[in-house]
Design an enzyme around this catalytic site. Structure first.
Site, PDB file in Angstrom:
ATOM      1  N   CYS A  35       0.961  -1.250  -0.329  1.00 30.96           N
ATOM      2  CA  CYS A  35       0.551  -0.165   0.165  1.00 30.96           C
ATOM      3  C   CYS A  35       0.908   1.175   0.069  1.00 30.96           C
ATOM      4  O   CYS A  35       1.260   1.217  -0.708  1.00 30.96           O
ATOM      5  CB  CYS A  35      -0.629   0.241   1.642  1.00 30.96           C
ATOM      6  SG  CYS A  35      -2.596   1.146   1.139  1.00 30.96           S
ATOM      7  N   LYS A  42     -11.737   7.905  -1.599  1.00 29.71           N
ATOM      8  CA  LYS A  42     -11.419   6.569  -0.569  1.00 29.71           C
ATOM      9  C   LYS A  42     -11.755   4.870  -2.067  1.00 29.71           C
ATOM     10  O   LYS A  42     -13.399   5.177  -1.893  1.00 29.71           O
ATOM     11  CB  LYS A  42     -11.471   6.171   0.670  1.00 29.71           C
ATOM     12  CG  LYS A  42     -10.485   5.179   1.370  1.00 29.71           C
ATOM     13  CD  LYS A  42     -11.303   4.620   2.793  1.00 29.71           C
ATOM     14  CE  LYS A  42     -10.256   3.695   3.626  1.00 29.71           C
ATOM     15  NZ  LYS A  42     -10.906   3.916   5.175  1.00 29.71           N
ATOM     16  N   HIS A  94      -4.718  -4.886   0.004  1.00 32.31           N
ATOM     17  CA  HIS A  94      -3.932  -5.548   1.136  1.00 32.31           C
ATOM     18  C   HIS A  94      -4.490  -7.193   1.276  1.00 32.31           C
ATOM     19  O   HIS A  94      -5.640  -7.442   2.058  1.00 32.31           O
ATOM     20  CB  HIS A  94      -4.888  -4.758   2.206  1.00 32.31           C
ATOM     21  CG  HIS A  94      -4.791  -3.235   2.521  1.00 32.31           C
ATOM     22  ND1 HIS A  94      -3.344  -3.662   3.740  1.00 32.31           N
ATOM     23  CD2 HIS A  94      -4.478  -1.735   1.705  1.00 32.31           C
ATOM     24  CE1 HIS A  94      -3.134  -1.399   3.079  1.00 32.31           C
ATOM     25  NE2 HIS A  94      -3.705  -1.545   2.622  1.00 32.31           N
ATOM     26  N   GLU A 149      -2.856  -9.444   2.543  1.00 28.68           N
ATOM     27  CA  GLU A 149      -2.520  -9.403   4.480  1.00 28.68           C
ATOM     28  C   GLU A 149      -3.875  -8.956   5.175  1.00 28.68           C
ATOM     29  O   GLU A 149      -3.707  -9.046   6.279  1.00 28.68           O
ATOM     30  CB  GLU A 149      -1.297  -8.932   4.737  1.00 28.68           C
ATOM     31  CG  GLU A 149      -1.785  -6.803   5.453  1.00 28.68           C
ATOM     32  CD  GLU A 149      -2.085  -6.166   4.249  1.00 28.68           C
ATOM     33  OE1 GLU A 149      -1.941  -5.245   4.560  1.00 28.68           O
ATOM     34  OE2 GLU A 149      -1.328  -6.643   2.710  1.00 28.68           O
ATOM     35  N   ARG A 160     -15.081   2.077  12.659  1.00 24.89           N
ATOM     36  CA  ARG A 160     -14.797   2.697  13.562  1.00 24.89           C
ATOM     37  C   ARG A 160     -14.234   3.814  12.356  1.00 24.89           C
ATOM     38  O   ARG A 160     -14.635   5.171  13.027  1.00 24.89           O
ATOM     39  CB  ARG A 160     -12.740   2.687  12.920  1.00 24.89           C
ATOM     40  CG  ARG A 160     -11.452   3.552  13.769  1.00 24.89           C
ATOM     41  CD  ARG A 160     -10.529   3.733  13.276  1.00 24.89           C
ATOM     42  NE  ARG A 160     -10.479   3.808  11.292  1.00 24.89           N
ATOM     43  CZ  ARG A 160      -9.746   3.652  10.810  1.00 24.89           C
ATOM     44  NH1 ARG A 160      -8.335   2.490  10.897  1.00 24.89           N
ATOM     45  NH2 ARG A 160      -9.354   3.888   9.238  1.00 24.89           N
TER      46      ARG A 160
END
Length: 344
Positions: A142, A163, A235, A237, A249
């Protein structure tokens, strides 16, 4: 084979519960093999969560891998105890004379900022300079990938108005590439970022090749011709619930510009369990990378600087690929399916 981790690392308990075989240093040293030596520069705020995600992937290799952790000295982490950092992490000064088979550089939540405004940008560049002579192959994730592409190859970062957030289809560009060997023609990859890379800059560099590309997310996996540097813009991972936790969040912060994670919750219903649709390709990429490193790294790691200088590091691939679907018939995959998950 197990991964070799520092004694007492908190991730050990989680890995044990998931039946992942991990040896602490005294146990591993009794095995008469040379493990692969990896160092991880962890730039993420939640250090322990990121450690666990990466160790899950590294553990899928049949090789023994010895792990060290690096931190920056110019940025003070606030989401992890000082004791954890003191016990398990060192700054660049402690690694200057060390050589490694592999290096992992994580992302960081700073992709919306100009590189020069990141407080550890100069230190980041110094770390990459060190890695260029002391590491056989590096995996960037990233923001780490964006920063490395910019510093090492002049690839500009592109800021997005919103985003890119969710799980996106990536089209395989070369089915015979060592790093993506075994990939399906379409691989799903999580993305959570406010920026990307200038694709014209990537295409103009003779050192770079695009390995996966998506119509919404752009390049997902880029590598140098010799695979000494690998850049994952997404990502793989991430765990099953990572995107959900990020979404919750941001919503709890009262943010009004939070995009809904696409292709993640069945029928786009956040009350339903998210679909873990990228795990196999994440495991496969990391297994391929570690396998390639194992097969091509010198036994004596002090040979790395000379091999790099002579451009004999790994395997050169001269094939160039244009971003696009591997299909010839204009098929747009998964416009919508009955499960209500994939749109692309």
């Amino acid at each position: 084979m197990p991964i070799k981790i520092p004694s007492g690392l908190p991730a050990r308990a989680i890995l044990d519960s998931e039946r992942i075989f991990a040896l602490e240093k005294p146990e591993a040293e009794r095995q008469r093999v040379r493990p692969l030596k990896l160092v991880i520069l962890n730039l993420m705020p939640k250090k322990i969560e990121t450690e666990t995600q990466l160790l899950r992937l590294i553990s899928k290799s049949p090789l023994q891998v010895e792990i060290d952790f690096m931190k920056t000295s110019t940025h003070e982490a606030t989401h992890v105890s000082a004791d954890h950092l003191l016990k398990f992490y060192e700054t660049l000064d402690a690694f200057r004379d060390n050589y490694y088979d592999g290096f992992v550089v994580t992302g960081a939540p700073v992709e919306h900022m100009p590189f020069e405004d990141v407080d550890y940008w100069d230190e980041f560049k110094a770390i990459l300079d060190w890695a260029s002579t002391h590491v056989f192959s590096t995996m960037y994730l990233c923001w780490g990938a964006m920063g490395a592409l910019n510093y090492r190859y002049g690839v500009r970062k592109i800021d997005y108005p919103q985003k890119i957030f969710g799980v996106f289809p990536q089209y395989l560009q070369d089915e015979y590439c060592f790093l993506t060997n075994g990939f399906d023609e379409i691989a799903l990859q999580p993305h959570s970022r406010l920026a990307g890379v200038n694709e014209d800059d990537v295409a103009a560099s003779p050192d770079l090749q695009v390995l996966t590309w998506g119509p919404q997310s752009g390049p997902g996996l880029i590598a140098t011709r010799d695979f000494s540097e690998v850049f994952a813009l997404g990502h793989w991972e991430y765990g099953k619930y990572t995107l959900a936790e990020e979404y919750e969040r941001d919503m709890n912060k009262g943010m009004t510009n939070v995009p809904f994670p696409v292709n993640y919750f069945p029928h786009d219903d956040p009350k339903l369990e998210p679909l873990f649709s990228w795990r196999a390709h994440g495991n496969l990429l990391w297994r391929n990378w570690l396998n390639w490193v194992y097969q091509t790294t010198p036994y004596d790691l002090t040979e790395v600087p000379g091999l790099r200088k002579e451009k004999k590091l790994g395997t050169d691939r001269s094939i160039r690929h244009e971003p696009g679907s591997p299909r010839k018939d204009g098929f747009a995959p998964f416009a919508h399916d009955g499960y209500g998950v994939i749109e692309g």
